[in-house]
Design a protein around this motif. Structure first.
Motif, PDB file in Angstrom:
ATOM      1  N   ARG A 112       0.838  -1.201   0.000  1.00 15.34           N
ATOM      2  CA  ARG A 112       0.000   0.000   0.000  1.00 15.34           C
ATOM      3  C   ARG A 112       0.874   1.253   0.000  1.00 15.34           C
ATOM      4  NH1 ARG A 112      -3.896   1.337   5.057  1.00 15.34           N
ATOM      5  NH2 ARG A 112      -1.826   1.496   6.028  1.00 15.34           N
ATOM      6  N   ALA A 113       1.905   1.276   0.825  1.00 19.45           N
ATOM      7  CA  ALA A 113       2.804   2.433   0.864  1.00 19.45           C
ATOM      8  C   ALA A 113       3.534   2.585  -0.463  1.00 19.45           C
ATOM      9  CB  ALA A 113       3.804   2.285   2.003  1.00 19.45           C
ATOM     10  N   LEU A 114       3.963   1.466  -1.034  1.00 23.22           N
ATOM     11  CA  LEU A 114       4.653   1.517  -2.325  1.00 23.22           C
ATOM     12  C   LEU A 114       3.754   2.114  -3.395  1.00 23.22           C
ATOM     13  CD1 LEU A 114       6.898   0.769  -4.329  1.00 23.22           C
ATOM     14  CD2 LEU A 114       5.983  -1.569  -4.361  1.00 23.22           C
ATOM     15  N   SER A 115       2.513   1.704  -3.418  1.00 27.28           N
ATOM     16  CA  SER A 115       1.569   2.232  -4.403  1.00 27.28           C
ATOM     17  C   SER A 115       1.330   3.731  -4.208  1.00 27.28           C
ATOM     18  CB  SER A 115       0.238   1.469  -4.296  1.00 27.28           C
ATOM     19  OG  SER A 115      -0.717   2.009  -5.195  1.00 27.28           O
ATOM     20  N   PHE A 116       1.264   4.160  -2.946  1.00 29.96           N
ATOM     21  CA  PHE A 116       1.033   5.579  -2.667  1.00 29.96           C
ATOM     22  C   PHE A 116       2.186   6.433  -3.190  1.00 29.96           C
ATOM     23  CE2 PHE A 116       1.829   9.212   0.168  1.00 29.96           C
ATOM     24  CZ  PHE A 116       0.647   9.920   0.004  1.00 29.96           C
ATOM     25  N   TYR A 117       3.405   6.051  -2.878  1.00 30.39           N
ATOM     26  CA  TYR A 117       4.537   6.884  -3.279  1.00 30.39           C
ATOM     27  C   TYR A 117       4.823   6.796  -4.781  1.00 30.39           C
ATOM     28  CZ  TYR A 117       5.406   7.983   1.584  1.00 30.39           C
ATOM     29  OH  TYR A 117       5.275   8.475   2.875  1.00 30.39           O
ATOM     30  N   MET A 139      12.822   4.235  -2.487  1.00 24.57           N
ATOM     31  CA  MET A 139      12.186   5.139  -3.450  1.00 24.57           C
ATOM     32  C   MET A 139      12.790   6.533  -3.282  1.00 24.57           C
ATOM     33  SD  MET A 139       8.216   3.882  -3.226  1.00 24.57           S
ATOM     34  CE  MET A 139       7.888   4.385  -4.916  1.00 24.57           C
ATOM     35  N   THR A 140      12.775   7.307  -4.367  1.00 27.20           N
ATOM     36  CA  THR A 140      13.397   8.625  -4.340  1.00 27.20           C
ATOM     37  C   THR A 140      12.466   9.673  -4.944  1.00 27.20           C
ATOM     38  OG1 THR A 140      15.583   7.608  -4.601  1.00 27.20           O
ATOM     39  CG2 THR A 140      15.423   9.962  -5.050  1.00 27.20           C
ATOM     40  N   PRO A 141      12.217  10.772  -4.227  1.00 33.56           N
ATOM     41  CA  PRO A 141      11.391  11.849  -4.779  1.00 33.56           C
ATOM     42  C   PRO A 141      12.079  12.515  -5.975  1.00 33.56           C
ATOM     43  CG  PRO A 141      11.626  12.052  -2.395  1.00 33.56           C
ATOM     44  CD  PRO A 141      12.631  11.048  -2.837  1.00 33.56           C
ATOM     45  N   ASP A 220       1.061  10.101   4.385  1.00 28.49           N
ATOM     46  CA  ASP A 220       0.844   8.861   3.628  1.00 28.49           C
ATOM     47  C   ASP A 220      -0.245   8.042   4.320  1.00 28.49           C
ATOM     48  OD1 ASP A 220       1.965   7.514   5.792  1.00 28.49           O
ATOM     49  OD2 ASP A 220       3.856   7.049   4.786  1.00 28.49           O
ATOM     50  N   PRO A 221      -0.660   6.903   3.764  1.00 25.49           N
ATOM     51  CA  PRO A 221      -1.777   6.127   4.351  1.00 25.49           C
ATOM     52  C   PRO A 221      -1.553   5.685   5.797  1.00 25.49           C
ATOM     53  CG  PRO A 221      -1.357   5.401   2.109  1.00 25.49           C
ATOM     54  CD  PRO A 221      -0.245   6.332   2.460  1.00 25.49           C
ATOM     55  N   ASP A 222      -0.273   5.584   6.250  1.00 26.15           N
ATOM     56  CA  ASP A 222      -0.007   5.180   7.632  1.00 26.15           C
ATOM     57  C   ASP A 222       0.056   6.357   8.589  1.00 26.15           C
ATOM     58  OD1 ASP A 222       0.652   2.159   7.880  1.00 26.15           O
ATOM     59  OD2 ASP A 222       1.648   2.760   6.032  1.00 26.15           O
TER      60      ASP A 222
END
Length: 238
Positions: A112-117, A139-141, A220-222
């Motif tokens: 879920r976190a991966l999908s969000f970012y 992951m990198t912005p 984020d979702p968390d």
């Protein structure tokens, strides 16, 4: 006593040179009889004695002409060399670079976190899993030299406990609009009332749109929260 030793050394070297050339003359012996040091010239190099620059024969000097020699006193020979002003014994080592590379975000559901970012347009650098207990995702912005890690078994922190991690943007209005367009709930722009000695949030951007002074937030979702900070012109060295 030192001067007598030097004269004796120079006399022996000159005699050795003359013996090799077969031309030890009365002129050199007369020099010693008058208490003067013999002329070394370029012969000193041949006899193995370092040549003193002030004792070299000038280009215009002819054969048989004396060249001034340097006189070394006992005090000068016994005086140790002094350190030049401003000299230091050691050169300071440069400080090693310490680059902030990764911020770890505690999450409950990695996918879920991966999908969000990914929905924010962040780059997926790595996704490594080793059994049911360990998974690490990097992951990198966009435009950032620092990345984030999410996963399983990588931090004991409670999910959602990361607060106000900074994301610096050059145009806060544009960044906020982009996030809203991606379905993210972003706060209104605000600034702090630092001028009154308070950290109270004041609606709207800072006066004159000063760099480092205007903000917006999202999570984020968390519940890990991010703080958008507008920096139009960086301070020197930053």
């Amino acid at each position: 006593m030192v001067k007598v030793f030097v004269d004796a050394l120079m006399s022996e070297a000159d005699a050795r040179f003359g013996a090799e050339q077969g031309e030890v003359g009365d002129d050199r012996v007369n020099h010693h009889a008058r208490g003067r040091s013999p002329r070394l010239g370029n012969r000193s190099a041949r006899s193995g004695i370092p040549q003193c620059p002030s004792a070299r024969a000038s280009p215009a000097a002819g054969v048989g002409h004396e060249t001034p020699t340097a006189t070394v006193t006992e005090d000068e020979m016994s005086t140790p060399p002094t350190q030049q002003d401003g000299a230091t014994d050691a050169v300071a080592e440069p400080i090693p670079e310490f680059k902030l590379e990764v911020v770890v975000l505690p999450v409950t559901d990695v996918d879920r976190a991966l999908s969000f970012y990914q929905g924010l347009g962040w780059r997926l650098d790595a996704d490594y899993e080793a059994g049911a207990r360990f998974r690490i995702v990097q992951m990198t912005p966009p435009g950032s030299p620092c990345s984030i890690h999410i996963g399983r078994g990588i931090t004991p922190a409670a999910p959602g406990s990361a607060r106000n991690t900074y994301l610096v943007v050059s145009d806060l209005d544009r960044a906020r609009a982009d996030l809203i367009g991606r379905g993210v709930d972003v706060s209104e722009i605000f600034h702090h009332a630092y001028d009154t000695g308070s950290q109270e949030r004041v609606p709207g951007a800072a006066s004159e749109r000063r760099s480092y002074a205007s903000f917006a937030t999202f999570s984020d979702p968390d519940g890990n929260s991010w703080l958008l900070q507008e920096v139009r012109v960086r301070q020197p060295g930053r």
